[in-house]
Design a protein around this motif. Structure first.
Motif, short mmCIF file in Angstrom:
data_model
loop_
_atom_site.label_atom_id
_atom_site.label_comp_id
_atom_site.label_asym_id
_atom_site.label_seq_id
_atom_site.Cartn_x
_atom_site.Cartn_y
_atom_site.Cartn_z
N ARG A 118 0.82 -1.19 0.00
CA ARG A 118 0.00 0.00 0.00
C ARG A 118 0.87 1.26 0.00
NH1 ARG A 118 -5.05 1.43 1.92
NH2 ARG A 118 -5.10 3.56 2.73
N ASN B 153 -6.35 16.22 4.03
CA ASN B 153 -7.60 15.57 4.43
C ASN B 153 -7.36 14.16 4.89
OD1 ASN B 153 -9.54 17.45 4.14
ND2 ASN B 153 -9.96 16.99 1.98
N GLU B 154 -6.65 13.43 4.02
CA GLU B 154 -6.37 12.03 4.33
C GLU B 154 -5.58 11.90 5.62
OE1 GLU B 154 -4.99 9.26 1.11
OE2 GLU B 154 -5.30 11.10 -0.02
N ILE C 272 -7.75 12.45 8.62
CA ILE C 272 -8.62 11.30 8.87
C ILE C 272 -7.82 10.14 9.45
CG2 ILE C 272 -10.06 9.54 7.78
CD1 ILE C 272 -10.94 11.83 5.84
N LEU D 76 -7.25 10.74 12.98
CA LEU D 76 -8.48 10.64 13.75
C LEU D 76 -8.84 9.19 14.05
CD1 LEU D 76 -10.04 13.08 14.56
CD2 LEU D 76 -11.54 12.78 12.61
N VAL D 77 -8.63 8.31 13.08
CA VAL D 77 -9.04 6.93 13.30
C VAL D 77 -7.92 6.09 13.92
CG1 VAL D 77 -10.72 7.02 11.43
CG2 VAL D 77 -8.43 6.13 10.98
N PHE E 23 3.08 4.90 10.21
CA PHE E 23 2.25 4.47 9.08
C PHE E 23 1.98 5.66 8.15
CE2 PHE E 23 -1.63 3.77 6.78
CZ PHE E 23 -1.61 2.42 6.46
N ILE F 33 -15.31 9.17 15.84
CA ILE F 33 -15.48 10.62 15.86
C ILE F 33 -16.19 11.09 14.59
CG2 ILE F 33 -14.31 12.83 16.20
CD1 ILE F 33 -11.91 11.15 17.30
N LYS G 76 -16.22 15.01 6.60
CA LYS G 76 -14.82 14.64 6.35
C LYS G 76 -14.66 13.31 5.61
CE LYS G 76 -12.84 17.18 10.27
NZ LYS G 76 -12.76 18.46 9.57
N LEU G 77 -15.38 13.16 4.51
CA LEU G 77 -15.20 11.97 3.67
C LEU G 77 -14.17 12.29 2.59
CD1 LEU G 77 -18.95 10.98 3.24
CD2 LEU G 77 -17.29 10.03 4.86
N LEU G 78 -13.54 11.24 2.06
CA LEU G 78 -12.58 11.43 0.97
C LEU G 78 -13.32 11.33 -0.36
CD1 LEU G 78 -9.69 9.28 2.44
CD2 LEU G 78 -9.79 11.78 2.29
N TYR H 124 -11.17 2.38 4.34
CA TYR H 124 -9.96 3.17 4.54
C TYR H 124 -9.58 3.28 6.01
CZ TYR H 124 -6.82 7.19 4.07
OH TYR H 124 -5.75 8.02 4.12
N ALA H 125 -10.60 3.60 6.82
CA ALA H 125 -10.35 3.80 8.26
C ALA H 125 -9.81 2.54 8.91
CB ALA H 125 -11.63 4.24 8.95
N GLN I 266 -8.15 0.06 7.04
CA GLN I 266 -6.88 -0.26 6.38
C GLN I 266 -5.72 0.47 7.05
OE1 GLN I 266 -7.97 0.99 2.49
NE2 GLN I 266 -8.91 -0.99 1.95
N ARG J 147 -18.27 4.89 9.24
CA ARG J 147 -16.81 4.84 9.34
C ARG J 147 -16.36 4.92 10.80
NH1 ARG J 147 -13.72 9.64 6.53
NH2 ARG J 147 -14.63 10.73 8.31
#
Ligand SMILES: Nc1ncnc2c1ncn2[C@@H]1O[C@H](COP(=O)(O)OP(=O)(O)OP(=O)(O)O)[C@@H](O)[C@H]1O
Ligand SMILES: [Mg+2]
Lengths: 295, 232
Positions: free
Chosen positions: A8, A199-200, A203, A206-207, A213, B83, B89-91, B102-103, B105, B150
């Motif tokens: 990836r 943005n990525e 996110i 956040l997650v 990584f 959250i 906040k989507l891609l 994605y979240a 992965q 998500r």
């Protein structure tokens, strides 16, 4: 790291190289110019170093014989030199022979000096058992009868080492400056990637993606830039050196000094350039990431 | 479990956005955080997921002590939270399915497990048919449902939402509330900052009201307005 994760990261890093287009090209070029100069400087430096050490290890003393010294007197001198315990071997080289050598190394222009105009001296080439004995033999020989002068490699070695030193100092300075510029350019390019992917990144944070990584794809992008940037300098230095080596070797043929032979030396230089390329790339990326991964 | 003890937050510009908060939210609770604009709701919530650090006091979320958590531990702490924001906040380049995957992965979950989880949460927010759509092809409510999916994909113990219905019309907002309540009933703590009086009055839960950095009311089954609450 899991294999899937690594794949990836690889894909991501290539994608952003492509996305950055001309910025990536600019960063490659910076690496290319930098590594070309670093490569050339390094090659010169290592060779001058090698020759300086050849000179230092030279066991020859050249004893110049006064003009008009008769054959018998010459033999007398030879016997006197032979009597020294440090002396291993003595060879005679007439001034005609010496001139031939000069013409061979420096060109036909010196033919003018043929015949009676020959400015050179007949020479005894005295080989000592150890390099450091050359000093002592030269000093003794100088005080002997029929001797005009005695020369050994030591003095030229000192001069050469001074040259090596200044090349080293300047070369290091210039190389460092260039490396710095390349790191800066790479870090700027990668900053663009980072900005376009903010943005990525937010996110991911956040997650709960770890900093390493998040950092990997960018570091890889930097490393690619460095690696690809190293390719052209590699080719130029390799071919350039093989050519230069061939030409200069003819000139040096009559001396006991040799350039580093291309085989292993070039493999080492290539590996070094690739390593430097990858390092400055990864370093640039790491710099530009720092601000974005602060909490 | 979330616990604030003598927590204050003073920003660099000397504004005290949160002043001496003392409160506890038990596992499985549903809590509204209300108050006028600039009251300190977002600051309060940001400290819960360690986006902001408290200036004073202690914050405990699950087993993590946030005032002294190491930076390297924050990602692992965040994996226990979901959250959600007002702006989703989507891609935009990823499909609905990919956005959720994605979240998972990026925290290196097993691919087979990811597929299972994504399908499960898509069912929960009733968007199975939209898995292949891109965010731009969805309504605001649908996008927020993707964001919620998500957020809960990694089975968080706490779902934090800062004005999740802020951009949505009343009917759509109710749809979102029903999903949040469904998640809450399954045992997830929900903390939600909101301006929406209708929602707070319709779906009654504990209300923490903040004004000017102070908790001025903390009431179970509370309503949006103080006086209305006293009539209740
Ligand atoms: N990063 C920051 N730096 C400085 N001051 C800030 C920062 N974030 C918020 N503030 C200030 O802190 C106070 C509380 O802000 P906060 O965002 O927590 O309010 P809020 O209740 O979420 O408001 P809203 O309902 O408008 O979202 C405000 O006065 C705001 O200006
Ligand atoms: Mg807010």
């Amino acid at each position: 790291m899991k294999l899937a994760t690594f794949k990836r990261h690889l894909v991501e890093s290539f994608k952003s190289l492509k996305r950055n287009g001309w910025m990536s090209v600019a960063a490659f070029s910076a690496v290319t110019v930098t590594l070309l100069l670093v490569g050339v400087l390094l090659t010169i430096l290592l060779n001058v170093n090698k020759i300086a050490s050849d000179v230092e290890n030279d066991v020859q003393v050249r004893v110049l014989i006064n003009r008009g010294t008769a054959q018998q007197q010459r033999n007398q001198l030879k016997n006197k030199l032979k009597a020294e315990t440090a002396v291993k071997k003595i060879t005679f080289s007439s001034k005609e022979h010496e001139l031939k050598n000069v013409i061979k190394s420096y060109g036909k222009g010196f033919k003018l000096f043929g015949g009676d105009g020959n400015p050179l001296y007949d020479v005894f080439i005295v080989q000592t058992k150890e390099p450091k004995q050359t000093v002592q033999i030269a000093r003794k020989a100088k005080n002997m009868k029929f001797v005009y002068d005695a020369k050994y490699g030591g003095t030229s070695a000192k001069r050469l080492f001074a040259i090596v030193n200044s090349i080293q100092r300047w070369g290091m300075g210039i190389s460092l400056l260039l490396l710095f510029v390349a790191v800066f350019l790479i870090s700027n390019t990668i900053r663009i990637t980072i900005l376009s992917r903010q943005n990525e990144i937010s996110i991911m944070r956040l997650v709960g993606a770890t900093n390493s990584f998040i950092r990997w794809p960018f570091v890889l992008e930097g490393a690619w830039t460095g690696l690809f940037g190293a390719m052209l300098p590699l080719i130029i230095v390799d071919f350039g050196y093989v050519w230069t080596h061939r030409v200069l070797s003819q000139t040096l043929a009559s001396t006991s000094y040799r350039l580093l032979s291309p085989g292993v030396f070039l493999v080492e230089i290539d590996a070094l350039l690739i390593l430097i390329g990858i390092c400055i790339g990864a370093l640039g990326a790491t710099f530009s990431m720092r601000r974005f991964l602060k909490i | 479990m979330i616990e604030f003890k003598h927590v204050s937050k003073k920003y660099a510009n000397q504004i005290t956005a949160v002043d001496n908060f003392n409160l506890k939210i038990q596992q499985g609770e549903f809590v509204y955080v209300i108050g006028p604009s600039g009251a300190g709701k977002s600051t309060f919530i940001k400290m819960m997921y360690r986006e902001e650090k408290p200036t004073l006091g202690q914050i405990k979320v699950n087993e993590y002590e946030l005032e002294k958590i190491k930076n390297s531990k924050i990602p692992f702490f965040r994996r226990e939270l979901g959250i959600v924001f007002q702006d989703f906040k989507l891609l935009s380049k990823l499909t609905v399915f990919e956005n959720i995957a994605y979240a998972l992965q990026v925290i290196e979950k097993d691919p087979v497990e990811i597929k299972k989880r994504v399908n499960h949460v898509l069912k929960l927010v009733k968007l199975v048919s939209k898995g292949a759509a891109f965010p731009a092809e969805l309504s605001g409510g649908e996008q927020q449902r993707v964001a919620i999916a998500r957020a809960i994909a990694n089975k968080p113990s706490i779902l934090i939402a800062d004005e999740p219905t802020g951009n949505l019309d009343p009917e759509t907002a109710e749809g979102i509330m029903k999903i949040l309540e469904k998640i809450n009933i399954q045992g997830t703590t929900v903390v939600m900052a909101t301006h929406n009086s209708h929602i707070v009055n319709e779906f009654r839960h504990r209300v923490i009201e903040i004004e000017n950095g102070h908790v001025i009311r903390d009431q179970d089954e509370g309503s949006f307005f103080q006086d209305e609450a006293s009539n209740f």
